[in-house]
Every structure is written in structure tokens, then in C-alpha cells.
Design an enzyme around this catalytic site. Structure first.
Site, PDB file in Angstrom:
ATOM      1  N   TYR A  20      -1.882 -21.021 -11.560  1.00  0.00           N
ATOM      2  CA  TYR A  20      -2.160 -20.330  -9.915  1.00  0.00           C
ATOM      3  C   TYR A  20      -1.697 -21.457  -9.310  1.00  0.00           C
ATOM      4  O   TYR A  20      -1.130 -21.032  -8.079  1.00  0.00           O
ATOM      5  CB  TYR A  20      -3.239 -19.924  -9.671  1.00  0.00           C
ATOM      6  CG  TYR A  20      -3.499 -18.606 -10.442  1.00  0.00           C
ATOM      7  CD1 TYR A  20      -2.852 -17.248  -9.909  1.00  0.00           C
ATOM      8  CD2 TYR A  20      -4.186 -18.121 -11.598  1.00  0.00           C
ATOM      9  CE1 TYR A  20      -2.842 -16.350 -10.597  1.00  0.00           C
ATOM     10  CE2 TYR A  20      -3.997 -17.384 -12.390  1.00  0.00           C
ATOM     11  CZ  TYR A  20      -3.695 -16.014 -11.781  1.00  0.00           C
ATOM     12  OH  TYR A  20      -3.638 -14.801 -12.421  1.00  0.00           O
ATOM     13  N   GLN A  58       0.290  -5.053  -3.680  1.00  0.00           N
ATOM     14  CA  GLN A  58      -0.397  -5.697  -5.127  1.00  0.00           C
ATOM     15  C   GLN A  58      -0.180  -6.995  -5.043  1.00  0.00           C
ATOM     16  O   GLN A  58      -0.386  -7.820  -6.160  1.00  0.00           O
ATOM     17  CB  GLN A  58       0.478  -5.028  -6.341  1.00  0.00           C
ATOM     18  CG  GLN A  58       0.255  -3.283  -6.281  1.00  0.00           C
ATOM     19  CD  GLN A  58       1.096  -2.802  -7.520  1.00  0.00           C
ATOM     20  OE1 GLN A  58       0.948  -2.596  -8.357  1.00  0.00           O
ATOM     21  NE2 GLN A  58       2.177  -2.408  -6.967  1.00  0.00           N
ATOM     22  N   ASN A  59       0.784  -7.547  -4.180  1.00  0.00           N
ATOM     23  CA  ASN A  59       1.157  -8.898  -4.210  1.00  0.00           C
ATOM     24  C   ASN A  59       0.221  -9.944  -3.674  1.00  0.00           C
ATOM     25  O   ASN A  59      -0.768  -9.435  -2.847  1.00  0.00           O
ATOM     26  CB  ASN A  59       2.320  -9.215  -3.335  1.00  0.00           C
ATOM     27  CG  ASN A  59       3.659  -8.445  -3.750  1.00  0.00           C
ATOM     28  OD1 ASN A  59       3.648  -8.096  -5.018  1.00  0.00           O
ATOM     29  ND2 ASN A  59       4.667  -8.662  -3.280  1.00  0.00           N
ATOM     30  N   VAL A  60       0.070 -11.041  -4.290  1.00  0.00           N
ATOM     31  CA  VAL A  60      -0.896 -12.071  -3.843  1.00  0.00           C
ATOM     32  C   VAL A  60      -0.311 -13.000  -2.917  1.00  0.00           C
ATOM     33  O   VAL A  60      -1.163 -14.085  -2.530  1.00  0.00           O
ATOM     34  CB  VAL A  60      -1.531 -12.661  -5.211  1.00  0.00           C
ATOM     35  CG1 VAL A  60      -2.275 -11.613  -6.167  1.00  0.00           C
ATOM     36  CG2 VAL A  60      -0.520 -13.482  -5.929  1.00  0.00           C
ATOM     37  N   ASP A  61       1.070 -12.879  -2.651  1.00  0.00           N
ATOM     38  CA  ASP A  61       1.525 -13.862  -1.593  1.00  0.00           C
ATOM     39  C   ASP A  61       0.931 -13.261  -0.192  1.00  0.00           C
ATOM     40  O   ASP A  61       0.576 -12.341  -0.041  1.00  0.00           O
ATOM     41  CB  ASP A  61       2.906 -13.846  -1.692  1.00  0.00           C
ATOM     42  CG  ASP A  61       3.660 -12.661  -1.648  1.00  0.00           C
ATOM     43  OD1 ASP A  61       3.361 -11.875  -0.580  1.00  0.00           O
ATOM     44  OD2 ASP A  61       4.695 -12.058  -2.404  1.00  0.00           O
ATOM     45  N   HIS A  90      -5.062  -6.939  -5.041  1.00  0.00           N
ATOM     46  CA  HIS A  90      -5.025  -7.828  -6.492  1.00  0.00           C
ATOM     47  C   HIS A  90      -5.499  -9.302  -5.833  1.00  0.00           C
ATOM     48  O   HIS A  90      -5.363 -10.126  -6.445  1.00  0.00           O
ATOM     49  CB  HIS A  90      -3.842  -7.873  -6.986  1.00  0.00           C
ATOM     50  CG  HIS A  90      -3.521  -6.588  -7.748  1.00  0.00           C
ATOM     51  ND1 HIS A  90      -2.381  -6.077  -8.176  1.00  0.00           N
ATOM     52  CD2 HIS A  90      -4.505  -5.624  -8.015  1.00  0.00           C
ATOM     53  CE1 HIS A  90      -2.394  -4.882  -8.691  1.00  0.00           C
ATOM     54  NE2 HIS A  90      -3.825  -4.681  -8.394  1.00  0.00           N
ATOM     55  N   GLY A 146       9.768  -2.110  -4.767  1.00  0.00           N
ATOM     56  CA  GLY A 146       9.313  -3.119  -5.555  1.00  0.00           C
ATOM     57  C   GLY A 146       8.321  -3.166  -6.535  1.00  0.00           C
ATOM     58  O   GLY A 146       7.744  -4.255  -6.665  1.00  0.00           O
ATOM     59  N   THR A 147       8.016  -2.125  -7.226  1.00  0.00           N
ATOM     60  CA  THR A 147       6.789  -2.060  -8.106  1.00  0.00           C
ATOM     61  C   THR A 147       7.080  -1.176  -9.333  1.00  0.00           C
ATOM     62  O   THR A 147       7.553  -0.206  -9.283  1.00  0.00           O
ATOM     63  CB  THR A 147       5.301  -1.700  -7.446  1.00  0.00           C
ATOM     64  OG1 THR A 147       4.385  -1.262  -8.537  1.00  0.00           O
ATOM     65  CG2 THR A 147       5.335  -0.575  -6.646  1.00  0.00           C
ATOM     66  N   SER A 148       6.849  -1.815 -10.335  1.00  0.00           N
ATOM     67  CA  SER A 148       7.118  -1.041 -11.642  1.00  0.00           C
ATOM     68  C   SER A 148       6.043   0.030 -11.980  1.00  0.00           C
ATOM     69  O   SER A 148       6.224   1.070 -12.755  1.00  0.00           O
ATOM     70  CB  SER A 148       7.011  -1.819 -12.706  1.00  0.00           C
ATOM     71  OG  SER A 148       5.898  -2.389 -12.991  1.00  0.00           O
TER      72      SER A 148
HETATM   73  P1  NAD Z   1       6.233  -5.741 -11.588  1.00  0.00           P
HETATM   74  O1  NAD Z   1       6.870  -7.085 -11.962  1.00  0.00           O
HETATM   75  O2  NAD Z   1       5.718  -4.766 -12.749  1.00  0.00           O
HETATM   76  O3  NAD Z   1       7.477  -5.019 -11.179  1.00  0.00           O
HETATM   77  C1  NAD Z   1       8.523  -5.323 -10.267  1.00  0.00           C
HETATM   78  C2  NAD Z   1       9.514  -4.343  -9.727  1.00  0.00           C
HETATM   79  O4  NAD Z   1      10.201  -4.722  -8.870  1.00  0.00           O
HETATM   80  C3  NAD Z   1      10.372  -3.705 -10.893  1.00  0.00           C
HETATM   81  O5  NAD Z   1      10.334  -2.405 -10.779  1.00  0.00           O
HETATM   82  C4  NAD Z   1      11.875  -4.125 -10.390  1.00  0.00           C
HETATM   83  O6  NAD Z   1      12.719  -3.291 -10.876  1.00  0.00           O
HETATM   84  C5  NAD Z   1      11.539  -4.184  -9.121  1.00  0.00           C
HETATM   85  N1  NAD Z   1      12.429  -5.282  -8.414  1.00  0.00           N
HETATM   86  C6  NAD Z   1      12.881  -6.575  -8.905  1.00  0.00           C
HETATM   87  N2  NAD Z   1      13.512  -7.045  -7.868  1.00  0.00           N
HETATM   88  C7  NAD Z   1      13.790  -6.266  -6.903  1.00  0.00           C
HETATM   89  C8  NAD Z   1      14.344  -6.413  -5.540  1.00  0.00           C
HETATM   90  N3  NAD Z   1      14.821  -7.247  -5.320  1.00  0.00           N
HETATM   91  N4  NAD Z   1      13.935  -5.358  -4.712  1.00  0.00           N
HETATM   92  C9  NAD Z   1      13.026  -4.205  -4.785  1.00  0.00           C
HETATM   93  N5  NAD Z   1      12.621  -4.137  -6.216  1.00  0.00           N
HETATM   94  C10 NAD Z   1      12.826  -5.122  -7.030  1.00  0.00           C
HETATM   95  O7  NAD Z   1       5.552  -5.948 -10.512  1.00  0.00           O
HETATM   96  P2  NAD Z   1       4.129  -4.967  -9.985  1.00  0.00           P
HETATM   97  O8  NAD Z   1       4.632  -3.638  -9.966  1.00  0.00           O
HETATM   98  O9  NAD Z   1       4.095  -5.759  -8.543  1.00  0.00           O
HETATM   99  O10 NAD Z   1       2.932  -5.319 -10.966  1.00  0.00           O
HETATM  100  C11 NAD Z   1       2.546  -6.593 -11.365  1.00  0.00           C
HETATM  101  C12 NAD Z   1       1.599  -7.395 -10.799  1.00  0.00           C
HETATM  102  O11 NAD Z   1       2.001  -8.490 -10.567  1.00  0.00           O
HETATM  103  C13 NAD Z   1       1.086  -6.916  -9.403  1.00  0.00           C
HETATM  104  O12 NAD Z   1      -0.319  -6.840  -9.786  1.00  0.00           O
HETATM  105  C14 NAD Z   1       0.923  -8.193  -8.664  1.00  0.00           C
HETATM  106  O13 NAD Z   1      -0.310  -8.520  -8.236  1.00  0.00           O
HETATM  107  C15 NAD Z   1       1.389  -9.250  -9.554  1.00  0.00           C
HETATM  108  N6  NAD Z   1       2.425 -10.235  -9.034  1.00  0.00           N
HETATM  109  C16 NAD Z   1       2.624 -10.482  -7.680  1.00  0.00           C
HETATM  110  C17 NAD Z   1       3.566 -11.380  -7.264  1.00  0.00           C
HETATM  111  C18 NAD Z   1       3.552 -11.836  -5.663  1.00  0.00           C
HETATM  112  O14 NAD Z   1       2.588 -11.850  -5.058  1.00  0.00           O
HETATM  113  N7  NAD Z   1       4.700 -12.208  -5.192  1.00  0.00           N
HETATM  114  C19 NAD Z   1       4.494 -11.983  -7.968  1.00  0.00           C
HETATM  115  C20 NAD Z   1       4.513 -11.472  -9.309  1.00  0.00           C
HETATM  116  C21 NAD Z   1       3.401 -10.384  -9.768  1.00  0.00           C
END
Ligand code: NAD
Length: 227
Positions: free
Chosen positions: A53, A86-89, A104, A170-172
Site C-alpha cells: 500500500y 470502489q476505488n481507494v484513490d 472499499h 470501469g469496473t469488471s
Molecule cells: P477490475 O480491475 O476488476 O476491473 C477494471 C475494469 O476496468 C475492467 O472491466 C476493464 O475492462 C476496465 N478498464 C480498463 N481500462 C479502462 C479504461 N481506460 N476506461 C474504462 N474502463 C477500463 O477493477 P474493479 O472492478 O474496480 O474491482 C477491483 C477492486 O480493485 C476494487 O475493489 C477497487 O477497490 C480495487 N482497485 C482500486 C484502484 C484505485 O483505487 N485506482 C486500482 C486498482 C484496484
């Protein structure tokens, strides 16, 4: 005023240089979930978890909000906008969005390991072994790890129920309970999904899929909604 609820995931921050978790080259290819994102991993090797982290935090300090984060701010001119991330940023906040719910946790915060209510802003990027809360226990990242409860989920579900328009970016939709939020969206709401790799969502009637990167798809959807 119509309510727009927006669920964002790691993909919205990808163009800011922050890696997603599941794409190729993503974080899980370099680290095992069990090691860095579970309480068991923390118990086994807290130093490894802190390093993971700290590295994410260091990266975040140099990252900037991108065109997608910025476009969402413009929606506030005409709509009541609630972001659920869901992002932590903190890129939504830094772009200027006023209502952001973090499901999260938050990378820039740390918390006590004996009292979940003791949450602190961390100065800088580094949390070290020996950094303690006011009750004398080691501080941990303020992150919801896999297997831990998601305290904000009921509030997020309430927001989803109130949506006139629901946008997913941008979430899977692999991580529950966050992914289940779409089930709370009323049938009458229009739903949009922006993700270059999206295929569709089961049981959602009024869905428009925008197979674009967030930095392209979001500003153009925002323009349409503001017209
Ligand atoms: P994930 O990695 O499972 O899915 C990412 C999704 O983003 C995919 O469906 C992919 O196709 C899509 N993607 C990739 N590039 C893209 C773009 N340029 N524009 C739009 N979509 C794009 O991530 P998730 O569904 O958020 O779940 C994973 C967990 O990871 C979450 O709980 C989150 O807290 C954590 N996470 C957070 C960060 C952050 O805070 N930035 C980074 C990585 C993971």
C-alpha cells in the site's frame, strides 16, 4: 432535480496511470490477493502489506485526475450527482466532485487495529511498523480487504434505489457486494456502462453499453446528458 448515481471502478483511474486489478499487467499478476488484501495476509506478513500500500500511495501522489473524473464534475451543473466508487484513490475528490462515497476505503487514510472508528489522514506516503493509534495499537491501511464487511454498502444501495440515471464506469463487476448494487436500480432508470471490455449486464433492461475508454466515453456521455 434528477439524480444521477455513478458506480466507478479501477478502470476510471487507469488513464491516470493507476493499474487496475484484473486486466493483463494488472496488480493481481504481480501480487497474490491472499498476501496483500486479506486480514490473514496482514497477520502473516504485515510488512509486505504495508509495502504494497505504500507503493500504491506513492504512485497516487503523482497521479492526476483524467478527463473522465473531470467530466463527471460537470454533471453537477444540472443534476444531483452521487458517486459511489470502489476505488481507494482520491481522484474524484481532486477533480472536484462533491459527493463521493468510498466503498472499499481510502488509500490516504489509515486506521487503528483495535478500534475501527479511529481513522487518520496519513501525512505523505509511508505507513511504518511501529506507527500507532492513540490507543497504542499498530495502524493499518484504511482499506476494506477481501472477506471483511463493507460498512458503506447499505448507504450505497439506498443511493442506487433513488437513481433516475445510473452510470457504471470501469469496473469488471467481479467484486461483491459492490457489483450487486445494480440490482437496486429501479427498472425505470436509464443505465449506461462505459468500459472498453464490457459485454452486457444480466437482467438490466434499459442499458446502453459504451465500449470506450473512460477518458473518451465519459466526456461524450456527459455532453449528451447536459444537452
Ligand atoms: P477490475 O480491475 O476488476 O476491473 C477494471 C475494469 O476496468 C475492467 O472491466 C476493464 O475492462 C476496465 N478498464 C480498463 N481500462 C479502462 C479504461 N481506460 N476506461 C474504462 N474502463 C477500463 O477493477 P474493479 O472492478 O474496480 O474491482 C477491483 C477492486 O480493485 C476494487 O475493489 C477497487 O477497490 C480495487 N482497485 C482500486 C484502484 C484505485 O483505487 N485506482 C486500482 C486498482 C484496484
Amino acid at each position: 432535480m434528477k439524480k444521477i448515481v455513478i458506480l466507478t471502478g479501477a478502470g476510471i483511474s487507469a488513464e491516470s496511470g493507476l493499474k487496475t486489478f484484473r486486466d493483463s499487467g494488472g496488480l493481481w499478476e504481480e501480487h497474490r490477493i491472499e498476501d496483500v488484501a486479506t486480514f490473514d495476509g496482514w497477520r502473516r506478513n504485515p510488512q509486505m502489506v504495508l509495502n504494497f500500500y505504500n507503493e500504491r500511495r506513492k504512485q497516487l501522489l503523482t497521479a492526476q485526475p483524467n478527463a473522465a473524473h473531470k467530466a463527471l464534475v460537470r454533471l453537477e451543473q444540472k443534476f444531483d450527482v452521487q458517486i459511489i466508487t470502489q476505488n481507494v484513490d482520491d481522484l474524484h475528490e481532486r477533480a472536484g466532485s462533491s459527493k463521493v462515497l468510498h466503498l472499499h476505503g481510502e488509500l490516504k487514510k489509515v486506521r487503528s487495529t483495535v478500534d475501527d472508528n479511529l481513522v487518520y489522514e496519513l501525512n505523505g506516503w509511508e505507513l511504518k511498523m511501529g506507527d500507532k493509534c492513540e490507543k497504542g495499537s499498530q495502524l493499518r491501511p484504511h482499506i476494506v480487504w477481501f472477506g471483511e464487511p463493507v460498512p458503506m454498502i447499505s448507504l450505497a444501495a439506498k443511493f442506487a434505489e433513488q437513481a433516475d440515471i445510473f452510470i457504471v464506469i470501469g469496473t469488471s463487476l467481479n467484486v461483491y457486494p459492490a457489483a450487486g448494487l445494480i440490482e437496486y436500480v429501479p427498472d425505470s432508470a436509464s443505465m449506461f456502462l462505459i468500459d472498453p471490455n464490457a459485454h452486457g449486464l444480466p437482467f438490466v433492461k434499459r442499458l446502453e453499453i459504451i465500449n470506450e475508454k473512460a477518458g473518451i466515453g465519459t466526456p461524450s456521455l456527459v455532453d449528451r446528458l447536459l444537452q
